[in-house]
Design a protein around this motif. Structure first.
Motif, PDB file in Angstrom:
ATOM      1  N   LYS A 210       0.830  -1.207   0.000  1.00  0.00           N
ATOM      2  CA  LYS A 210       0.000   0.000   0.000  1.00  0.00           C
ATOM      3  C   LYS A 210       0.865   1.258   0.000  1.00  0.00           C
ATOM      4  N   ALA A 211       1.924   1.254   0.801  1.00  0.00           N
ATOM      5  CA  ALA A 211       2.732   2.461   0.965  1.00  0.00           C
ATOM      6  C   ALA A 211       3.651   2.718  -0.220  1.00  0.00           C
ATOM      7  N   PHE A 212       4.309   1.677  -0.707  1.00  0.00           N
ATOM      8  CA  PHE A 212       5.347   1.851  -1.720  1.00  0.00           C
ATOM      9  C   PHE A 212       4.925   1.398  -3.115  1.00  0.00           C
ATOM     10  N   LEU A 213       4.281   0.222  -3.195  1.00  0.00           N
ATOM     11  CA  LEU A 213       4.037  -0.350  -4.516  1.00  0.00           C
ATOM     12  C   LEU A 213       2.871   0.310  -5.233  1.00  0.00           C
ATOM     13  N   ARG A 214       1.776   0.520  -4.535  1.00  0.00           N
ATOM     14  CA  ARG A 214       0.586   1.048  -5.195  1.00  0.00           C
ATOM     15  C   ARG A 214       0.865   2.366  -5.931  1.00  0.00           C
ATOM     16  N   PRO A 215       1.534   3.346  -5.333  1.00  0.00           N
ATOM     17  CA  PRO A 215       1.815   4.577  -6.088  1.00  0.00           C
ATOM     18  C   PRO A 215       2.742   4.345  -7.277  1.00  0.00           C
ATOM     19  N   ALA A 216       3.702   3.411  -7.109  1.00  0.00           N
ATOM     20  CA  ALA A 216       4.683   3.186  -8.170  1.00  0.00           C
ATOM     21  C   ALA A 216       4.087   2.486  -9.383  1.00  0.00           C
ATOM     22  N   LEU A 217       3.004   1.752  -9.201  1.00  0.00           N
ATOM     23  CA  LEU A 217       2.409   1.017 -10.319  1.00  0.00           C
ATOM     24  C   LEU A 217       1.835   1.932 -11.391  1.00  0.00           C
ATOM     25  N   LYS A 218       1.736   3.202 -11.104  1.00  0.00           N
ATOM     26  CA  LYS A 218       1.276   4.160 -12.114  1.00  0.00           C
ATOM     27  C   LYS A 218       2.363   4.469 -13.141  1.00  0.00           C
ATOM     28  N   ARG A 219       3.599   4.060 -12.831  1.00  0.00           N
ATOM     29  CA  ARG A 219       4.706   4.358 -13.728  1.00  0.00           C
ATOM     30  C   ARG A 219       4.792   3.318 -14.844  1.00  0.00           C
ATOM     31  N   PRO A 220       4.979   3.747 -16.081  1.00  0.00           N
ATOM     32  CA  PRO A 220       5.026   2.797 -17.198  1.00  0.00           C
ATOM     33  C   PRO A 220       6.286   1.935 -17.212  1.00  0.00           C
ATOM     34  N   ASN A 221       7.316   2.332 -16.470  1.00  0.00           N
ATOM     35  CA  ASN A 221       8.569   1.567 -16.476  1.00  0.00           C
ATOM     36  C   ASN A 221       8.617   0.491 -15.394  1.00  0.00           C
ATOM     37  N   LEU A 222       7.526   0.301 -14.652  1.00  0.00           N
ATOM     38  CA  LEU A 222       7.442  -0.758 -13.651  1.00  0.00           C
ATOM     39  C   LEU A 222       6.401  -1.776 -14.087  1.00  0.00           C
ATOM     40  N   THR A 223       6.810  -3.033 -14.185  1.00  0.00           N
ATOM     41  CA  THR A 223       5.920  -4.131 -14.555  1.00  0.00           C
ATOM     42  C   THR A 223       5.792  -5.090 -13.379  1.00  0.00           C
ATOM     43  N   LEU A 224       4.576  -5.378 -12.994  1.00  0.00           N
ATOM     44  CA  LEU A 224       4.294  -6.335 -11.926  1.00  0.00           C
ATOM     45  C   LEU A 224       3.675  -7.589 -12.523  1.00  0.00           C
ATOM     46  N   VAL A 225       4.210  -8.741 -12.152  1.00  0.00           N
ATOM     47  CA  VAL A 225       3.625 -10.022 -12.547  1.00  0.00           C
ATOM     48  C   VAL A 225       3.374 -10.823 -11.271  1.00  0.00           C
ATOM     49  N   THR A 226       2.105 -11.096 -10.983  1.00  0.00           N
ATOM     50  CA  THR A 226       1.755 -11.917  -9.829  1.00  0.00           C
ATOM     51  C   THR A 226       1.582 -13.375 -10.264  1.00  0.00           C
ATOM     52  N   ARG A 227       1.466 -14.246  -9.277  1.00  0.00           N
ATOM     53  CA  ARG A 227       1.350 -15.700  -9.515  1.00  0.00           C
ATOM     54  C   ARG A 227       2.532 -16.210 -10.326  1.00  0.00           C
ATOM     55  N   ALA A 228       3.684 -15.600 -10.126  1.00  0.00           N
ATOM     56  CA  ALA A 228       4.900 -15.968 -10.862  1.00  0.00           C
ATOM     57  C   ALA A 228       5.870 -16.618  -9.881  1.00  0.00           C
ATOM     58  N   HIS A 229       5.981 -17.924  -9.957  1.00  0.00           N
ATOM     59  CA  HIS A 229       6.819 -18.683  -9.029  1.00  0.00           C
ATOM     60  C   HIS A 229       8.183 -18.916  -9.671  1.00  0.00           C
ATOM     61  N   CYS A 230       9.208 -18.281  -9.129  1.00  0.00           N
ATOM     62  CA  CYS A 230      10.548 -18.377  -9.734  1.00  0.00           C
ATOM     63  C   CYS A 230      11.137 -19.762  -9.523  1.00  0.00           C
ATOM     64  N   ARG A 231      11.680 -20.316 -10.604  1.00  0.00           N
ATOM     65  CA  ARG A 231      12.222 -21.671 -10.557  1.00  0.00           C
ATOM     66  C   ARG A 231      13.725 -21.659 -10.335  1.00  0.00           C
ATOM     67  N   ASN A 232      14.440 -20.822 -11.062  1.00  0.00           N
ATOM     68  CA  ASN A 232      15.888 -20.759 -10.869  1.00  0.00           C
ATOM     69  C   ASN A 232      16.464 -19.509 -11.541  1.00  0.00           C
ATOM     70  N   LEU A 233      17.636 -19.133 -11.073  1.00  0.00           N
ATOM     71  CA  LEU A 233      18.388 -18.057 -11.689  1.00  0.00           C
ATOM     72  C   LEU A 233      19.140 -18.596 -12.891  1.00  0.00           C
ATOM     73  N   LEU A 234      19.339 -17.769 -13.883  1.00  0.00           N
ATOM     74  CA  LEU A 234      20.078 -18.162 -15.085  1.00  0.00           C
ATOM     75  C   LEU A 234      21.501 -17.641 -14.981  1.00  0.00           C
ATOM     76  N   LEU A 235      22.454 -18.561 -14.960  1.00  0.00           N
ATOM     77  CA  LEU A 235      23.858 -18.181 -14.865  1.00  0.00           C
ATOM     78  C   LEU A 235      24.542 -18.358 -16.207  1.00  0.00           C
ATOM     79  N   GLU A 236      25.374 -17.399 -16.534  1.00  0.00           N
ATOM     80  CA  GLU A 236      26.246 -17.465 -17.707  1.00  0.00           C
ATOM     81  C   GLU A 236      27.654 -17.251 -17.198  1.00  0.00           C
ATOM     82  N   GLY A 237      28.353 -18.345 -16.938  1.00  0.00           N
ATOM     83  CA  GLY A 237      29.628 -18.244 -16.238  1.00  0.00           C
ATOM     84  C   GLY A 237      29.375 -17.827 -14.803  1.00  0.00           C
TER      85      GLY A 237
END
Length: 544
Positions: A210-237
């Motif tokens: 409520k305090a931080f995210l809700r105001p920021a979501l009005k910005r076009p350069n911030l993308t929020l994806v919910t229900r996104a369960h991260c599986r692993n980080l991608l390493l290159e070296g």
């Protein structure tokens, strides 16, 4: 993919400057601060859903959202010998705002020495003088600004809207045994007794969503994806270039031009690192994960505050009497709807005490949370008699546990072993803490309204019996920390700029980076960590 359907163009755009994993207490702060620069594209991934459940926004709603799989990860620890082989439920937020949407709303920063000790251990810039501006930056303090508090931040911190006679009596009893009154335990000194402040505004919870995210979501350069369960980080070296995540049964990949930032908490962050092949080589091999980067401290150094809850029956009315009958609950609901006051504005506790378990100690080492009600399990209802709860915890436990994956599959929960009371000093402190709790209960004007110690009960008298009571009646106070600790020793996971040792393009920003747990509730310090991290990230970007 923005906050709803979004545009097809945005759905296909899976390369960003920064990817933040976890929209919790830290992740929401980072998303706001980093997206302030319109030239920076930020992707925020959250495994849970939107914070639409109305109980999230009603302060006392944690009774409904904790242990609810739609909002809570519902972790359970391994059997722990230190607490008689019991397993404890460890709620962690699985929703926008993370645990700041589930917690008890209590605003506590910890002690000056906590942060000074981090700096003395080699973490430059984390001393109290350096972090205080970040506490002030996030805060909108209802009492006004001063040397220790700010009023221009998005996080509203306010006084309680509920006070009861039994709480006033508790405060006076604490003062009677020599504990000083302290109206601001987040100010010049922590030691003392007084009422908590809470993260709320006009009778509603003020989560980081409520305090931080809700105001920021009005910005076009911030993308929020919910229900996104991260599986692993991608390493290159030795560089982390992105992350794979599962959404609606489909695997997707997101690429970070600059950095991936883990803000998944003291359980989620080490779990994702380990599932990505970053951790102790021997442990990873034992669960079928190829070690891509040896970092033995990942998942180690787990710390938590263990509370012993003493329940006292009283001869005066408490909140038990106000809320246990259906008709009275209806009246309480009406009061909240009409005035935003009353029991539904209740934070997890009313009165806080920071004091010493032994007089010769240099600074407070125990904390009390006093609640003007009692229950075996709050979600199941209060006791059918008048009573209050006096919970006491050790602020800086010596015991250390671990979080370790048991499978390469990130959907399978890791092993959580707190190792409560495994250190001799912790066993001594918990016994002394119960004695202090009984001193307060035995002092006027509290003692005159107490009819009986209900839990653990007067039959527990010797030190050995009090230790057994602690083993049997203790519970977590929901403050896991330390599993990706900051430092420069062989077991450290991140450096003082929160970059993962030996890797590029990845940081950890949440309570897991605490080298030692802070002396108090952990939500406000986690927000501070994210505020400071945002500046560190921007500074490093400017140097590119």
């Amino acid at each position: 993919m923005r906050t709803g359907a979004g545009s097809s163009r945005r759905q296909q755009q899976l390369d960003y400057d920064y990817i933040i994993i976890g929209a919790g207490s830290a992740g929401c702060v980072l998303a706001n601060r980093l997206s302030e620069d319109p030239a920076i594209r930020v992707l925020l991934l959250e495994a849970g859903g939107r914070d639409w459940n109305p109980w999230i926004h009603i302060p006392v709603g944690y009774f409904k959202t904790m242990h609810n799989p739609s909002t809570d990860w519902c972790y359970i620890t391994d059997p722990d010998a230190g607490i008689n082989g019991r397993r404890l439920q460890w709620p962690r937020g699985k929703v926008l705002g993370g645990s700041s949407s589930l917690n008890g709303l209590l605003y506590i920063r910890g002690q000056r020495d906590d942060y000074d000790s981090w700096a003395k251990a080699g973490n430059a810039g984390w001393d109290y003088a350096s972090v205080l501006p970040y506490f002030k930056k996030s805060e909108c303090q209802s009492r006004g600004a001063n040397e220790y508090h700010g009023t221009k931040g998005p996080l509203h911190v306010s006084d309680l809207r509920l006070r009861r006679e039994i709480a006033d009596r508790f405060i006076e009893a604490a003062k009677a045994i020599g504990i000083p009154a302290n109206d601001d335990v987040n100010g010049a000194q922590q030691e003392g007794v007084g009422y908590f402040q809470q993260t709320s505004l006009n009778g509603f919870r003020c989560s980081t969503a409520k305090a931080f995210l809700r105001p920021a979501l009005k910005r076009p350069n911030l993308t929020l994806v919910t229900r996104a369960h991260c599986r692993n980080l991608l390493l290159e070296g030795k560089r982390v270039k992105g992350v794979t995540f599962i959404r609606q049964g489909q695997e997707q990949t997101a690429i970070a031009n600059h950095e991936v930032i883990l803000s998944s908490g003291a359980i989620g962050s080490p779990q994702l690192l380990q599932c990505s092949g970053i951790g102790d080589p021997e442990h990873l091999r034992s669960v079928g994960v190829e070690c891509l980067h040896a970092l033995p401290g990942v998942g180690e150094n787990l710390q938590d505050h263990l509370q012993v809850r003493l329940v006292y029956k009283t001869r005066c009315r408490t909140l038990n009497d106000e809320i246990r009958h259906p008709l009275r609950r209806w009246a309480v609901g009406a009061q909240y709807l009409l005035t935003r006051t009353g029991p539904l504005t209740l934070a997890a506790s009313q009165v806080c005490v920071f004091t010493r378990s032994r007089p010769e100690l240099e600074r407070p080492d125990i904390q009390f949370h006093m609640q003007p009600l009692s229950a075996d399990k709050p979600a199941e209802g209060v006791h059918p008699f008048s009573a209050f709860t006096s919970s006491v915890c050790q602020l800086r436990p010596h015991s250390r546990g671990s979080v370790k994956i048991i499978s390469p599959d990130v959907f399978i929960y890791p092993s959580i072993q707190p190792n409560y009371l495994s250190a001799e000093e912790d066993r001594r402190v918990v016994v002394d803490a119960i004695k202090v709790a009984r001193e307060i209960a035995g002092a006027q004007p509290l003692s005159e309204v107490i009819s009986e110690e209900y839990v653990p009960g007067g039959t527990y008298r010797t030190d050995e019996e009090l230790l057994e009571a602690a083993r049997q009646f203790s519970q977590t106070i929901y403050h896991p920390a330390g599993t990706c600790k900051m430092g420069n020793d062989p077991m450290a996971v991140v450096d003082e700029r929160l970059r993962v040792h030996g890797l590029e393009g990845v940081r950890v920003v949440d309570a897991s980076i605490m080298p030692t747990i802070v002396s108090g509730n952990t939500n406000a310090p986690t927000i501070m960590i994210a505020e400071k991290a945002a500046d560190l990230i921007r500074e490093d970007l400017d140097r590119r």
